[in-house]
Design a protein around this motif. Structure first.
Motif, PDB file in Angstrom:
ATOM      1  N   ASN A   1       1.101  -1.248  -0.195  1.00  0.00           N
ATOM      2  CA  ASN A   1       0.368   0.043   0.156  1.00  0.00           C
ATOM      3  C   ASN A   1       0.557   1.273  -0.144  1.00  0.00           C
ATOM      4  O   ASN A   1       0.310   2.566  -0.452  1.00  0.00           O
ATOM      5  N   THR A   2       2.440   1.122   0.376  1.00  0.00           N
ATOM      6  CA  THR A   2       3.009   2.688   0.770  1.00  0.00           C
ATOM      7  C   THR A   2       3.627   2.699  -1.207  1.00  0.00           C
ATOM      8  O   THR A   2       3.771   3.702  -1.626  1.00  0.00           O
ATOM      9  N   ILE A   3       3.800   1.754  -1.681  1.00  0.00           N
ATOM     10  CA  ILE A   3       4.400   2.106  -3.177  1.00  0.00           C
ATOM     11  C   ILE A   3       3.221   2.058  -4.275  1.00  0.00           C
ATOM     12  O   ILE A   3       3.898   2.964  -4.611  1.00  0.00           O
ATOM     13  N   THR A   4       1.957   1.984  -3.725  1.00  0.00           N
ATOM     14  CA  THR A   4       1.192   2.627  -4.953  1.00  0.00           C
ATOM     15  C   THR A   4       0.626   4.270  -3.871  1.00  0.00           C
ATOM     16  O   THR A   4      -0.412   4.432  -4.501  1.00  0.00           O
ATOM     17  N   GLY A   5       1.487   4.559  -2.402  1.00  0.00           N
ATOM     18  CA  GLY A   5       0.540   5.677  -2.620  1.00  0.00           C
ATOM     19  C   GLY A   5      -1.063   5.780  -1.220  1.00  0.00           C
ATOM     20  O   GLY A   5      -0.802   7.115  -1.317  1.00  0.00           O
TER      21      GLY A   5
ATOM     22  N   LYS B   1       2.252   6.211   3.488  1.00  0.00           N
ATOM     23  CA  LYS B   1       3.151   7.431   3.286  1.00  0.00           C
ATOM     24  C   LYS B   1       4.161   6.968   4.081  1.00  0.00           C
ATOM     25  O   LYS B   1       4.079   6.796   5.394  1.00  0.00           O
ATOM     26  N   PRO B   2       5.394   6.830   4.262  1.00  0.00           N
ATOM     27  CA  PRO B   2       6.393   6.135   4.577  1.00  0.00           C
ATOM     28  C   PRO B   2       7.202   7.040   5.390  1.00  0.00           C
ATOM     29  O   PRO B   2       6.374   8.398   4.745  1.00  0.00           O
ATOM     30  N   PHE B   3       7.383   7.274   7.006  1.00  0.00           N
ATOM     31  CA  PHE B   3       7.620   8.877   7.806  1.00  0.00           C
ATOM     32  C   PHE B   3       9.027   8.648   7.964  1.00  0.00           C
ATOM     33  O   PHE B   3       9.521   9.710   7.920  1.00  0.00           O
ATOM     34  N   LYS B   4       9.797   7.553   6.909  1.00  0.00           N
ATOM     35  CA  LYS B   4      11.085   7.418   6.553  1.00  0.00           C
ATOM     36  C   LYS B   4      11.834   6.898   5.322  1.00  0.00           C
ATOM     37  O   LYS B   4      10.521   5.000   5.137  1.00  0.00           O
ATOM     38  N   GLY B   5      12.803   7.486   4.474  1.00  0.00           N
ATOM     39  CA  GLY B   5      13.255   6.268   3.503  1.00  0.00           C
ATOM     40  C   GLY B   5      12.841   7.190   1.960  1.00  0.00           C
ATOM     41  O   GLY B   5      11.654   7.988   1.800  1.00  0.00           O
ATOM     42  N   LYS B   6      13.173   5.948   1.238  1.00  0.00           N
ATOM     43  CA  LYS B   6      12.569   6.290  -0.204  1.00  0.00           C
ATOM     44  C   LYS B   6      12.293   5.518  -0.919  1.00  0.00           C
ATOM     45  O   LYS B   6      13.044   4.245  -1.514  1.00  0.00           O
ATOM     46  N   ILE B   7      11.554   5.879  -1.841  1.00  0.00           N
ATOM     47  CA  ILE B   7      10.583   4.131  -3.289  1.00  0.00           C
ATOM     48  C   ILE B   7      11.119   5.277  -3.653  1.00  0.00           C
ATOM     49  O   ILE B   7      10.516   6.196  -4.475  1.00  0.00           O
ATOM     50  N   GLU B   8      11.975   4.657  -5.312  1.00  0.00           N
ATOM     51  CA  GLU B   8      12.036   4.775  -6.461  1.00  0.00           C
ATOM     52  C   GLU B   8      11.795   4.178  -7.839  1.00  0.00           C
ATOM     53  O   GLU B   8      11.267   2.666  -7.525  1.00  0.00           O
ATOM     54  N   PHE B   9      10.923   4.615  -8.417  1.00  0.00           N
ATOM     55  CA  PHE B   9      10.297   4.257 -10.002  1.00  0.00           C
ATOM     56  C   PHE B   9      11.109   4.362 -11.116  1.00  0.00           C
ATOM     57  O   PHE B   9      11.037   5.101 -11.397  1.00  0.00           O
ATOM     58  N   LYS B  10      11.647   3.056 -11.552  1.00  0.00           N
ATOM     59  CA  LYS B  10      13.085   3.618 -12.517  1.00  0.00           C
ATOM     60  C   LYS B  10      13.485   4.808 -12.429  1.00  0.00           C
ATOM     61  O   LYS B  10      13.940   5.698 -13.201  1.00  0.00           O
ATOM     62  N   GLY B  11      14.216   4.931 -11.551  1.00  0.00           N
ATOM     63  CA  GLY B  11      15.113   5.532 -10.802  1.00  0.00           C
ATOM     64  C   GLY B  11      14.797   7.437 -10.276  1.00  0.00           C
ATOM     65  O   GLY B  11      14.565   8.069 -10.754  1.00  0.00           O
TER      66      GLY B  11
ATOM     67  N   ASP C   1      12.159   9.511  -7.489  1.00  0.00           N
ATOM     68  CA  ASP C   1      11.702   9.494  -5.774  1.00  0.00           C
ATOM     69  C   ASP C   1      10.341   9.531  -6.855  1.00  0.00           C
ATOM     70  O   ASP C   1       9.438  10.536  -6.703  1.00  0.00           O
ATOM     71  N   ILE C   2       9.644   8.677  -6.431  1.00  0.00           N
ATOM     72  CA  ILE C   2       7.545   8.814  -5.957  1.00  0.00           C
ATOM     73  C   ILE C   2       7.525   8.346  -4.451  1.00  0.00           C
ATOM     74  O   ILE C   2       6.092   8.846  -4.461  1.00  0.00           O
ATOM     75  N   THR C   3       8.215   8.639  -3.312  1.00  0.00           N
ATOM     76  CA  THR C   3       7.506   9.235  -2.075  1.00  0.00           C
ATOM     77  C   THR C   3       7.368   9.935  -1.784  1.00  0.00           C
ATOM     78  O   THR C   3       7.074  10.918  -2.275  1.00  0.00           O
ATOM     79  N   GLY C   4       5.215   9.534  -1.667  1.00  0.00           N
ATOM     80  CA  GLY C   4       4.765  10.510  -0.933  1.00  0.00           C
ATOM     81  C   GLY C   4       3.853  11.267  -2.325  1.00  0.00           C
ATOM     82  O   GLY C   4       3.461  11.852  -2.054  1.00  0.00           O
ATOM     83  N   LYS C   5       4.541  10.544  -3.111  1.00  0.00           N
ATOM     84  CA  LYS C   5       3.174  10.363  -5.185  1.00  0.00           C
ATOM     85  C   LYS C   5       1.966  10.115  -4.675  1.00  0.00           C
ATOM     86  O   LYS C   5       1.676   8.859  -3.576  1.00  0.00           O
TER      87      LYS C   5
END
Ligand SMILES: Nc1ncnc2c1ncn2[C@@H]1O[C@H](COP(=O)(O)OP(=O)(O)OP(=O)(O)O)[C@@H](O)[C@H]1O
Ligand SMILES: [Mg+2]
Length: 239
Positions: A47-51, A54-64, A66-70
């Protein structure tokens, strides 16, 4: 380059820390599985990968990128979609209406094209396209949930417990379809409590225990690991 990369991702519900700093990578074309028992944090991660969370810390990248928090619709447009745990089809809508909803970010002609592909993959859905989704069998509802996620034509498809509650013969059918979707070019992250099935389907796997990744390896290595056999493969263990 990894198509999806999670770096030190932490997710909490209020004070409850559900995911405690996980790192995970998926390469283009792979089937990767995330296994773990009840409450390990698998759905929370999906559920966090799909937005949705929201994570409270850390980074999610899709194809390079940054999609964190989108938000979810942005993430779907970028090429990630989810068939959620428990299927969550809209019960009073028909099969075809459910599928069309999955393609909401796309044009009408794209929707028509992908509908054909989904029906080729799951002929049962074609036969039942005007049936209310709530009256489908469990297996058919799972096919619909996967089909609905495919309607967005994702590059990365997330599947949260597609085998749950299905008879073995239907599980086989669903797994075959997952492999076929992958062969046709879609990268897959498969979440499962059924570790044996997941590891037999995937190229690589991660084991999540109470919010932490405790093992990461090729699927066949995990399938033969003592720890996994003891804790997750139960009595049907392979020799
Ligand atoms: N909305 C919520 N509010 C508070 N805690 C939650 C919420 N959703 C999940 N949790 C907690 O977060 C932890 C991880 O839950 P999650 O649903 O991600 O587990 P899971 O690995 O998907 O389990 P399962 O295999 O049972 O689906 C659990 O301890 C759960 O109780
Ligand atoms: Mg779950």
């Amino acid at each position: 380059m990894a198509i999806l990369k999670l770096t030190d991702v932490h997710i909490s519900y209020g004070n409850i820390k559900a995911v405690k700093g996980i790192n995970l990578e998926i390469n283009k074309g792979e089937i990767v599985t995330l296994i773990g028992s009840n409450g390990a944090g698998k759905t929370t991660t999906m559920n966090t990968i799909t937005g949705l969370l929201k994570p409270f810390k850390g980074k999610i990248e899709f194809k390079g990128r940054d999609i964190t928090g989108k938000n979810t619709s942005e993430i779907v447009k970028l090429g990630i979609s989810l068939a959620p745990e428990g299927r969550q089809v809209f019960p009073r809508m028909t099969v075809i209406e459910n599928l069309e909803l999955g393609g909401y970010t796309r044009t009408k002609s794209q929707i028509i094209e992908t509908l054909g592909e989904v029906f080729d993959l799951f002929p049962r859905l074609r036969e039942r396209k005007y049936q209310e989704a709530g009256t489908l069998s469990g297996g058919e509802q799972q096919m619909l949930a996967i089909g609905r996620a495919m309607m967005a034509r994702p590059e990365l498809l997330l599947l949260d417990e597609p085998s749950m509650g299905l008879a073995p013969i239907i599980v086989e059918l669903v797994l075959k379809a997952i492999k076929k979707i992958n062969k046709l070019g879609t990268t897959i992250l498969l979440v499962e409590q059924n570790a044996r099935m997941a590891l037999m389907t995937a190229d690589r796997g991660y084991l999540l225990e109470t919010g932490k990744i405790v093992m990461a390896a090729n699927a066949d290595i995990l399938l033969h690991s003592d720890k996994i056999i003891k804790a997750y493969l139960g009595e049907n263990k392979e020799d």
